[in-house]
Design an enzyme around this catalytic site. Structure first.
Site, mmCIF file in Angstrom:
data_model
loop_
_atom_site.group_PDB
_atom_site.id
_atom_site.type_symbol
_atom_site.label_atom_id
_atom_site.label_comp_id
_atom_site.label_asym_id
_atom_site.label_seq_id
_atom_site.Cartn_x
_atom_site.Cartn_y
_atom_site.Cartn_z
ATOM 1 N N GLY A 227 0.827 -1.197 0.000
ATOM 2 C CA GLY A 227 0.000 0.000 0.000
ATOM 3 C C GLY A 227 0.856 1.240 0.000
ATOM 4 O O GLY A 227 1.982 1.236 -0.502
ATOM 5 N N ASP A 255 3.668 4.479 -11.944
ATOM 6 C CA ASP A 255 3.183 5.529 -12.828
ATOM 7 C C ASP A 255 1.657 5.612 -12.800
ATOM 8 O O ASP A 255 1.088 6.709 -12.820
ATOM 9 C CB ASP A 255 3.662 5.286 -14.257
#
Length: 311
Positions: A227, A255
């Site tokens: 996470g 990205d």
């Protein structure tokens, strides 16, 4: 759609091969698949931002070779603005050599930025008015650093918020730190800058304090499939868990996260909500092969979030 955004960064053509496992030094491995397509951190993040529903302009630089057409054709097909694409005859368009291990879905990447390292002062100066019109500008470190500095300087003058994805990790000039509003290192990049190995939430908190000490308001440290740790000078300190999915290719995950984050912030989402949205964008991207082509659209993200329970 939210407020205007700018992504300033690289374009490279991804040359991707999938193998049963990633080779060790000196080993030759027979690949199972090869693909060539658009990539580069700047390009990937701009595509992710655009497909997530934001109004975004990409500024990058290409050569005059056949690889440049891959960028232009992809952007035109998606309906993205190509007016801020610079060109040069001195350098070829960049490329990235990517190996993906099928046993782990992990990757090894070598980036040759090419034309992306030749952005001039004059070209950055041509972006001045656009930067003034934008609420956010997102950058990485695959372009020449003096250009990154100059964009950040214009952003600071106009009150435009700077998001920096510090990848690949590189030493930053002192003057740049104070112009960064949001920074999104992964655990490896966080350790590069802070010297703190990031393996846990407690480690991430310590690393975040280092970035805060440099004057950065919001720190988001991504930790792969665990996470992301969110730390804000406003007092928010929270670990936002990743969504559990079956990954087939993690190459563009960071990205996708950054693009999703930018899109969420541009439409005014609060920091934690924006990180959840970014996590969902990344989770969807790793279920497809490739980088820019794997970025999910807004409907996919919203459908995914509607079926998941988040803390």
């Amino acid at each position: 759609m939210g407020r205007k955004t700018l992504v300033f960064g690289s374009f490279v053509v991804d040359l991707m091969a999938r193998t049963p496992h990633l080779p060790v030094p000196g080993e030759t491995v027979k690949g199972s698949e090869f693909k060539m397509g658009p990539g580069g951190k700047g390009f990937n993040q701009a595509v992710a931002t655009f497909k997530a529903g934001a109004e975004v302009t990409l500024a990058t630089k290409l050569g005059m070779d056949s690889f440049s057409e891959i960028a232009l054709n992809t952007m035109e097909k998606l309906g993205m603005d190509t007016r801020r694409i610079f060109r040069t005859e001195r350098k070829d368009t960049g490329c990235a050599l990517i190996l993906v291990g099928e046993d782990s879905s992990q990757n090894e990447i070598v980036v040759v930025p090419g034309a992306s390292l030749t952005i001039t002062e004059k070209e950055v100066d041509s972006l001045k008015e656009l930067i003034q019109e934008c609420e956010f500008v997102l950058m990485q470190l695959e372009t020449n650093l003096d250009a990154v500095e100059r964009v950040a300087e214009y952003a600071a003058r106009s009150g435009t918020k700077v998001l920096l994805n510090p990848a690949p990790a590189a030493d930053l000039p002192e003057g740049l730190w104070g112009r960064i509003d949001v920074i999104t290192p992964n655990e490896v990049e966080a350790e590069y800058y802070t010297g703190i190995p990031v393996h846990s939430e407690a480690d991430a908190a310590k690393a975040a304090d280092w970035f805060h000490s440099r004057g950065i308001a919001d720190v988001i440290i991504t930790m792969a499939d665990q996470g992301a740790y969110l730390s804000s000078s406003s007092g928010i300190r929270e670990f936002v868990p990743a969504f559990s999915v079956d990954a087939v290719d993690t190459t563009g995950a960071e990205d996708a996260f950054c693009g999703g984050l930018l899109a969420a912030l541009a439409e005014g989402k609060e920091r934690k909500e924006a990180v959840v949205f970014a996590n969902a964008t990344a989770a969807l991207s790793v279920q497809k092969i490739g980088t820019a082509p794997s970025m999910p659209d807004r409907k996919e993200i919203e459908t995914f979030l509607a079926t998941r329970v988040t803390n």
